[in-house]
Write a protein that holds these residues in place. Structure first.
Motif: not given
Lengths: 354, 423
Positions: A79-84
Motif C-alpha cells: 500500500g505504501w508503494l502504491i501511495r508513494e
C-alpha cells in the motif's frame, strides 16, 4: 499474427498499424523534446493505475479519510508503494507537462495548423493542476487542510462570482468533510472524465497532424530533412525514457516518502509553514508580495486578476503570435517565454528559501 | 468654627488644582487628599484608594472608620463630634472590625453567593490570632497580608495575597531575622522555598498549580503542620503518593519515631525535584538517613532503583528506534501510544515506591515493559521493512537497468537497419 488477422477480419485495424509504421519523426537538435509528451502520458497512465488501486481502500469523509490512508500505508501489502508512486508520479507529471508546454512554446509548435493541439494541451495542464489541488486534500491531514483553506479563500476573492466559487469548492462556508467528499468526486470522477476526452482529442490531433518542426527547419528542403520511423525506432526510445522515469519514481518512493503528517483538526490553529504544492508556489509567493491595495483594487484581487488574465493570454498565444503563424521568427514571444520561466523559478525559490 | 469651615473650603479648592485625586461626594477623601500631599509617598493613604475593592462596590471610608462623610465644611462635624467616628483602627481591634462584615453571611451574600465568611473564626485559631489574643500585636492581622486603603480581590494579580505574591507577603515578616527574633522561629524559609521545586514552579514558571506558603500552612487559620498531618497536606496534590504511604508499613514506624512522613525523605521548604538517585544506596539514597546498615532495606531500594533504571533505558531505546523509523519515512504513528503508555507507567512506578512494597512495584512496572516491548518490536519491524524495501528497490532497479540496456541495444539495431535500408 493469428490474433491480429482474426481481429482484422472483423474490424479493419490494418490501417492503424500501417499508419504507425509509416509515421515519421523529424530528427534534429530538438528531437528530444518530442519525448516529453510521451513521458507525461506515461505518468498519467501510472496515475490512473495507482489511483484505481488506492480507491480499493480509500474511504472519503472527515472521520475515515486519514485513517484509511494510514491503513493503506501501514497495513495493506505494498500500500505504501502504491501511495508513494501515486504521489511522486503526480508531481513528475506536472513537471513534465510544464516542460512539454514550454518546449512546444519555444518551438512555436502552436502555430497554424496546431492551435487546437495547444488549446487542448493547455486544458490538460490546467486539469493536471486541478487534479493536484483536489488530490492534496484527500489524505485529510493538517497541512492539506489549511492549504486547501487558503487556496479556496483565494478563489473566494474573485469579484462577483467569488462567493459562489468558494461555496462550490467547499460545499459550504468552511472546509469540512463535505469539502473532502466534493474534492474526492472531482478527483476520481469529474476531472478524469474531462481529462480523458481532452487527452483523446489532443492525441488524435498529434497523430493526424504529425510532429511539428521549428519554422527555421521548415525552410530546409524536404529531401535534406532527416527522419526516423515512429515505430519501432522512436517508440523504443520512448520506452527507454519511460523505464528510466519508472526507476526514478521507485527510488523516490523508497528514499523520499511523502509524510502522512497529523490528522486535520478544523478547530486547531493553523501550523507554521503552510504552503501549497510546489507548482502553485510562484502564484502563492506573488500574492504574498503584492501590497494590500494597488490603486483602488485590493492586492489579492489584483493578483488573482493578473493570473486569470495571464492564463487566458497564454492560452491564446497561437492566435496572438501572428508572425509564427506566417512562418516568421517571433523573437518577442520567445523573450516573453524566457521572462515567464525566470519569474516562475525565482518566485518558487523565493517561496521555499526565504 | 466658621474659620475652620473657610479654611476647609480653601483646602478643598486648592486640592482640585494641586492633586491628581478626583473630588468625590465623600468628605473624608476630599480633605485627606490634601493631607496626603504633605506625606511621603509610602505614607499616603489615598494613593490607591480608588482601586480598592471596597470603594469599588460602594463602601466608603466611614464604613470602617466611622464619622460623617457628608460634612464637607466642618472637620469637627465630620470626625470629632460624630459618635460613630473610630479614627485609626487599633491592631488588636482590626480582625473584629473586618469581621463585622466579612463574618456576616447575610451581608456578604450580596457580593457573592459563594463568598466565605469563616475567615475571622479561622484567624482566631491560627498562631497569629492566638498570639494577638494574648496581647502580642506584632503578629499578622488582616491588613498586613491583604493591604490597606488599596485592597484588591484575591484573584487580582495585584493583590498581595494573589498566589504569585503570597511568598513575598509572608516573607515581609518571616524573612526578617530581627523582627522574628523574639518568636524563636527560623527565617530561612523564603530562601529555601525560592530554590525549591515548588518555588521555581510558582515564581519562575508562574504555574498557579504549584503551592505557595498558604497551600501547606493554611491562610487565615495558619498553623505549622504537625508530624501526623504532613502527609495529608502533601497528599492534597500528591494523592497517589499519600495513598500508598498511608497503606505502607512505614507509616506507623514514622509516627512512632516522630518522623515528618513525606518531609523525612523530601524535606520541607527547600524541597528539591525528586531524583531516582534517592534510591541509589551507594550515592545519595535518602533511606540511609535512617537505615545505617544494608540488608532488607538495601535490597528493596536496589530493586526499585534497578527496575526503574531498566524501564528508563527501555524507553530511551524505544524512542530512539521509533525516531529512526520515522526519519526513514515509515508510518509508525501507532507506536506513539505504547511510548506514551510506557512514560505513564514510569511515573506510576516511581509513585509505587511510596508503598515500599516489592510486589506492587513489579505489578506496576509490568505494563511499562510490555509497552516498551511493543514500541521496540514495532519500530524494529518498520526498520527491517525499510531495509527490505531498499533490497527490493535494488533488485527492481537491476531489472529495469537490464531492460534499459536491452532496449538501448535494440534501438541501435533498429537504427542500423534503418540506415542500411536508406542506403
Amino acid at each position: 499474427m493469428g490474433i491480429f488477422n482474426w481481429i482484422n477480419e472483423r474490424v479493419d485495424i490494418r490501417g492503424f498499424s500501417e499508419f504507425a509504421f509509416k509515421k515519421k519523426v523529424p530528427v534534429f537538435y530538438g528531437t528530444i523534446w518530442y519525448y516529453l509528451g510521451g513521458v507525461s502520458l506515461f505518468l498519467f497512465a501510472i496515475q490512473v493505475m495507482t489511483g484505481i488501486l488506492l480507491l480499493l481502500y480509500y474511504q472519503p469523509g472527515a472521520a475515515t479519510a486519514f485513517e484509511s490512508v494510514k491503513f493503506i500505508v501501514s497495513k495493506v501489502a505494498f500500500g505504501w508503494l502504491i501511495r508513494e508512486v501515486h504521489a511522486w508520479s503526480a508531481n513528475l507529471f506536472i513537471f513534465f507537462a510544464f516542460l512539454h508546454m514550454f518546449t512546444v512554446f519555444f518551438a512555436k509548435a502552436y502555430r497554424k495548423p496546431r492551435e487546437m493541439t495547444w488549446f487542448s494541451g493547455m486544458i490538460l495542464l490546467i486539469l493536471g493542476m486541478a487534479f493536484g489541488f483536489s488530490g492534496y486534500l484527500l489524505p485529510w491531514n493538517e497541512l492539506a487542510f489549511f492549504a486547501t483553506k487558503i487556496g479556496s479563500d483565494i478563489a473566494g476573492a474573485v469579484p462577483f462570482v467569488g462567493d459562489f466559487l468558494l461555496r462550490l469548492l467547499r460545499a459550504g462556508d468552511e472546509v469540512t468533510g463535505a469539502t473532502l467528499t466534493r474534492f474526492y468526486g472531482f478527483h476520481v470522477a469529474l476531472f478524469p472524465a474531462i481529462f480523458t476526452v481532452v487527452l483523446g482529442i489532443h492525441l488524435v490531433l498529434v497523430q493526424v497532424q504529425g510532429m511539428s518542426i521549428p519554422p527555421e527547419l521548415e525552410r530546409i528542403p524536404e529531401k535534406h530533412r532527416r527522419y526516423m520511423p515512429f515505430f519501432p525506432n522512436f517508440a523504443m526510445r520512448d520506452a527507454l525514457l519511460w523505464l528510466m522515469v519508472l526507476n526514478v519514481i521507485a527510488l523516490l518512493a523508497v528514499f523520499f516518502p511523502w509524510e502522512l503528517g497529523t490528522k486535520a483538526d478544523p478547530l486547531a490553529s493553523a501550523p507554521a509553514g503552510i504552503r501549497p504544492e510546489w507548482y502553485f508556489m510562484f502564484m502563492f509567493q506573488t500574492l504574498k508580495l503584492i501590497p494590500g491595495h494597488i490603486f483602488f483594487i485590493e492586492g489579492e484581487l489584483f493578483g488573482l486578476l493578473l493570473f486569470t488574465f495571464g492564463t487566458i493570454f497564454w492560452f491564446l498565444v497561437p492566435l496572438l503570435d501572428r508572425k509564427a503563424g506566417k512562418g516568421q521568427r517571433s523573437r518577442f514571444w520567445t523573450i516573453i517565454g524566457v521572462l515567464l520561466i525566470v519569474y516562475m523559478i525565482m518566485m518558487t525559490l523565493w517561496g521555499y528559501l526565504v | 468654627m466658621k474659620h475652620s469651615s473657610v479654611a476647609l473650603l480653601i483646602l478643598v479648592i486648592a486640592a482640585v488644582a494641586y492633586t491628581d485625586i478626583p473630588l468625590t461626594s465623600d468628605a473624608c477623601i476630599n480633605c485627606h487628599r490634601l493631607l496626603d500631599e504633605e506625606l511621603e509617598p509610602g505614607e499616603q493613604i489615598l494613593k490607591n484608594v480608588f482601586k480598592d475593592i471596597h470603594l469599588q462596590v460602594g463602601l466608603s471610608c466611614a464604613d470602617c472608620h466611622g464619622g460623617n462623610p457628608d460634612a464637607y465644611d466642618d472637620e469637627d462635624e465630620a470626625m470629632w463630634d460624630d459618635p460613630t467616628f473610630r479614627g485609626e483602627i487599633a491592631r488588636m481591634d482590626q480582625p473584629e472590625m473586618c469581621g463585622s462584615c466579612h463574618s456576616d453571611p447575610q451581608y456578604m451574600r450580596q457580593y457573592s453567593a459563594t463568598v466565605k465568611t469563616d475567615q475571622i473564626d479561622q484567624y482566631w485559631t491560627s498562631q497569629h490570632g492566638i498570639s494577638l489574643r494574648n496581647g502580642i500585636d506584632k503578629v499578622a492581622i488582616c491588613t498586613d497580608c491583604h493591604g490597606v486603603h488599596g485592597i484588591y480581590p484575591v484573584k487580582d494579580p495585584r493583590s498581595q495575597v494573589y498566589p504569585l505574591n503570597v511568598p513575598s507577603t509572608c516573607a515581609q515578616c518571616h524573612n526578617d531575622a530581627q523582627y522574628m527574633g523574639e518568636f524563636n522561629l527560623p527565617t530561612d524559609q523564603f530562601y529555601l522555598y525560592r530554590t525549591s521545586v515548588h518555588g521555581k514552579a510558582l515564581l519562575d514558571r508562574q504555574s498557579l498549580s504549584a503551592p505557595a506558603c498558604n497551600d501547606c500552612h493554611g491562610n487565615h487559620g495558619a498553623l505549622p503542620p504537625d508530624v501526623v498531618h504532613i502527609a495529608d497536606i502533601c497528599g492534597t496534590c500528591h494523592v497517589n503518593n499519600n495513598r500508598l504511604f498511608q497503606k505502607s508499613h512505614l507509616k506507623n514506624i514514622f509516627l512512632k519515631r516522630g518522623f515528618g512522613q513525606c518531609e523525612a525523605c523530601h524535606g520541607n521548604h527547600g524541597i528539591k525535584k525528586p531524583s531516582d538517585e534517592y534510591l541509589n544506596w551507594e550515592h545519595g539514597a535518602v533511606c540511609v538517613q535512617c537505615h545505617k546498615s544494608a540488608g532488607n532495606p538495601k535490597e528493596l531500594a536496589d530493586l526499585f532503583y534497578h527496575t526503574i533504571d531498566s524501564l528508563k533505558h527501555q524507553i530511551i531505546l524505544a524512542k530512539e528506534l521509533v525516531s529512526q523509523a520515522e526519519q526513514k519515512g515509515m508510518e509508525i504513528s501507532d507506536l506513539y501510544f505504547p511510548l506514551e503508555e510506557s512514560q505513564k507507567v514510569l511515573i506510576q512506578t516511581r509513585t509505587s515506591i511510596h508503598s515500599f512494597n516489592k510486589d506492587l512495584l513489579l505489578e506496576t512496572v509490568k505494563d511499562g515493559f510490555k509497552a516498551t516491548d511493543e514500541a521496540i518490536q514495532g519500530a524494529s519491524a518498520a526498520l527491517i521493512e525499510f531495509d527490505q524495501r531498499r533490497k527490493w528497490l535494488f533488485i527492481f532497479s537491476l531489472i529495469i537497468t537490464f531492460l534499459i540496456v536491452v532496449v538501448y541495444f535494440k534501438i541501435k539495431d533498429f537504427d542500423r537497419m534503418q540506415r542500411n535500408k536508406n542506403q
